[in-house]
Design an enzyme around this catalytic site. Sequence first.
Site, PDB file in Angstrom:
ATOM      1  N   GLY A 164      -1.100 -60.302   5.020  1.00 46.63           N
ATOM      2  CA  GLY A 164      -1.806 -59.085   5.387  1.00 46.63           C
ATOM      3  C   GLY A 164      -1.197 -58.344   6.559  1.00 46.63           C
ATOM      4  O   GLY A 164      -1.888 -57.586   7.248  1.00 46.63           O
ATOM      5  N   GLY A 165       0.090 -58.587   6.815  1.00 47.70           N
ATOM      6  CA  GLY A 165       0.761 -57.877   7.906  1.00 47.70           C
ATOM      7  C   GLY A 165       0.595 -58.511   9.269  1.00 47.70           C
ATOM      8  O   GLY A 165       1.168 -58.036  10.250  1.00 47.70           O
ATOM      9  N   LYS A 201      16.697 -59.522   7.990  1.00 45.22           N
ATOM     10  CA  LYS A 201      17.216 -58.162   8.045  1.00 45.22           C
ATOM     11  C   LYS A 201      16.148 -57.218   7.520  1.00 45.22           C
ATOM     12  O   LYS A 201      15.519 -57.478   6.490  1.00 45.22           O
ATOM     13  CB  LYS A 201      18.468 -58.065   7.171  1.00 45.22           C
ATOM     14  CG  LYS A 201      19.095 -56.690   7.091  1.00 45.22           C
ATOM     15  CD  LYS A 201      19.814 -56.313   8.365  1.00 45.22           C
ATOM     16  CE  LYS A 201      20.539 -54.977   8.205  1.00 45.22           C
ATOM     17  NZ  LYS A 201      21.131 -54.529   9.489  1.00 45.22           N
ATOM     18  N   HIS A 208       8.309 -52.630  -3.046  1.00 44.31           N
ATOM     19  CA  HIS A 208       7.700 -53.943  -3.238  1.00 44.31           C
ATOM     20  C   HIS A 208       7.460 -54.100  -4.747  1.00 44.31           C
ATOM     21  O   HIS A 208       6.553 -53.505  -5.299  1.00 44.31           O
ATOM     22  CB  HIS A 208       6.386 -54.011  -2.463  1.00 44.31           C
ATOM     23  CG  HIS A 208       5.681 -55.323  -2.572  1.00 44.31           C
ATOM     24  ND1 HIS A 208       4.732 -55.730  -1.658  1.00 44.31           N
ATOM     25  CD2 HIS A 208       5.754 -56.323  -3.466  1.00 44.31           C
ATOM     26  CE1 HIS A 208       4.266 -56.913  -2.000  1.00 44.31           C
ATOM     27  NE2 HIS A 208       4.871 -57.285  -3.106  1.00 44.31           N
ATOM     28  N   ARG A 292      -0.936 -68.115  -7.831  1.00 39.15           N
ATOM     29  CA  ARG A 292      -2.308 -67.815  -8.260  1.00 39.15           C
ATOM     30  C   ARG A 292      -2.291 -66.553  -9.112  1.00 39.15           C
ATOM     31  O   ARG A 292      -1.254 -65.914  -9.268  1.00 39.15           O
ATOM     32  CB  ARG A 292      -3.198 -67.577  -7.037  1.00 39.15           C
ATOM     33  CG  ARG A 292      -2.636 -66.504  -6.102  1.00 39.15           C
ATOM     34  CD  ARG A 292      -3.586 -66.090  -5.020  1.00 39.15           C
ATOM     35  NE  ARG A 292      -2.975 -65.258  -3.998  1.00 39.15           N
ATOM     36  CZ  ARG A 292      -2.729 -63.971  -4.103  1.00 39.15           C
ATOM     37  NH1 ARG A 292      -3.025 -63.329  -5.229  1.00 39.15           N
ATOM     38  NH2 ARG A 292      -2.165 -63.292  -3.118  1.00 39.15           N
TER      39      ARG A 292
END
Length: 452
Positions: A164-165, A201, A208, A292
């Site tokens: 989640g960042g 990097k 995504h 999952r």
Amino acid sequence: MLKKILIANRGEIAMRILRTAKEMGIKTVAVYSTADAKSLHLRFADEAVCIGPSASKDSYLKQLNILAAAEVTNADAIHPGYGFLSENANFSRSCQKMGIKFIGGTPENIERMGDKASAKATMKEAGVPTVPGSDGLIKSYEEAVKIAKEIGYPVMLKATAGGGGKGMRAIWKEENLKSSWESAVQEAVAAFGNGGMYMEKLIEEPRHIEIQIAGDKYGKAIHLSERDCSVQRRHQKLAEETPSPFVSEELRKKMGDAAVRAAEYIKYEGVGTIEFLVDKYENFYFMEMNTRIQVEHPITEQITDLDLLKLQIELAAGARVPKNNFYPQRHSIECRINAEDVYTDFRPSPGKITTLNIPGGNGVRVDTHVYSGYTIPPFYDSMIAKLIVTAPTRSEAIIKMKRALDEFYIEGVKTTIPLHRQLMDDPNFLKGDYTTKFMEDFVLDKKYEYDL
């Protein structure tokens, strides 16, 4: 075949699992917290067991309570859905010890792929492209300085237990490394109890893109093509589509082959996802694996005519994967409908739904657990529905999504519907010209709010 499945989750995914299980003739057990006592899936499950109070840590994350519920109801399998305990190796192992089938990754699969640093090392061994960076965890700030110089700025710091960042920092210059290192470690410890960091990097203009895979206990795996998940806000996905408007047939084959190689290397059992970062030159790099079912699995179902939940259950019962890979014949888009006020920095908007109109028609699907009169609790994820449309082409799918969003009325709470309606008119989105940075420049327009 399995006879009774306990659904260790809530919300729309609990309904999704329940529906497929019923169609397969499998009995179901719903578990719920006190906050979810009026949840829709409880009405349709064969049995329901309360597992604790509102807080997730006292209910949906309480392993002993869930295992006890499975024991008293004689469930022979547990489906964890996504989130909560779905990628918890200890829970998977506990199910194994009790003779209960965990419909998800094996403990070994989860342990190997759940930790980002070990997952990257495993993928290197498998010959899957990985982002240049540190070999495993960074031992000190001084080592971080050395590695950053070796791979060249910009670089990305990532928490090994992250999600989640949390614990992620992009660093463009050496003078910003120290402050970024300290804040990322601090955030990771607070969020996950683990301050382990690694460095990669930074991929510029990244997309995504993930590959849906399925593997059986006999060592065979296949892929079901890709999903583009680049429309994100703070690393949280907002909308997904398949096929990706960016991916060529050649790139699709390369990424699919790499994902299958990864799954077979770790002897993956079940349905899972290999996630890649893809740069503007069509270079792709392994990012992580989700052991999952994914939130966005419906768009893959729509283009393959497969029920991925059914496939999950069949693989858990010992079935073999289909013989061939799957490639898209249609186009499908999913918009996540969250109970959030997009005009006040996406503030959560729990409360009672007073009016609800769900769109329909050919090629329109809505996965949800809410109904008119339902009260959205403030304790859990804010996603309340997924709107999925499917059409022969991308342009037709976008037109269909606009129409469906115009029909989707939810009153009593704020939702992300206006954001998605604006997204479907955005010139860059219409061209398929977007990256994971797309939402950073997205300016919300009030004209997309509506009144019933």
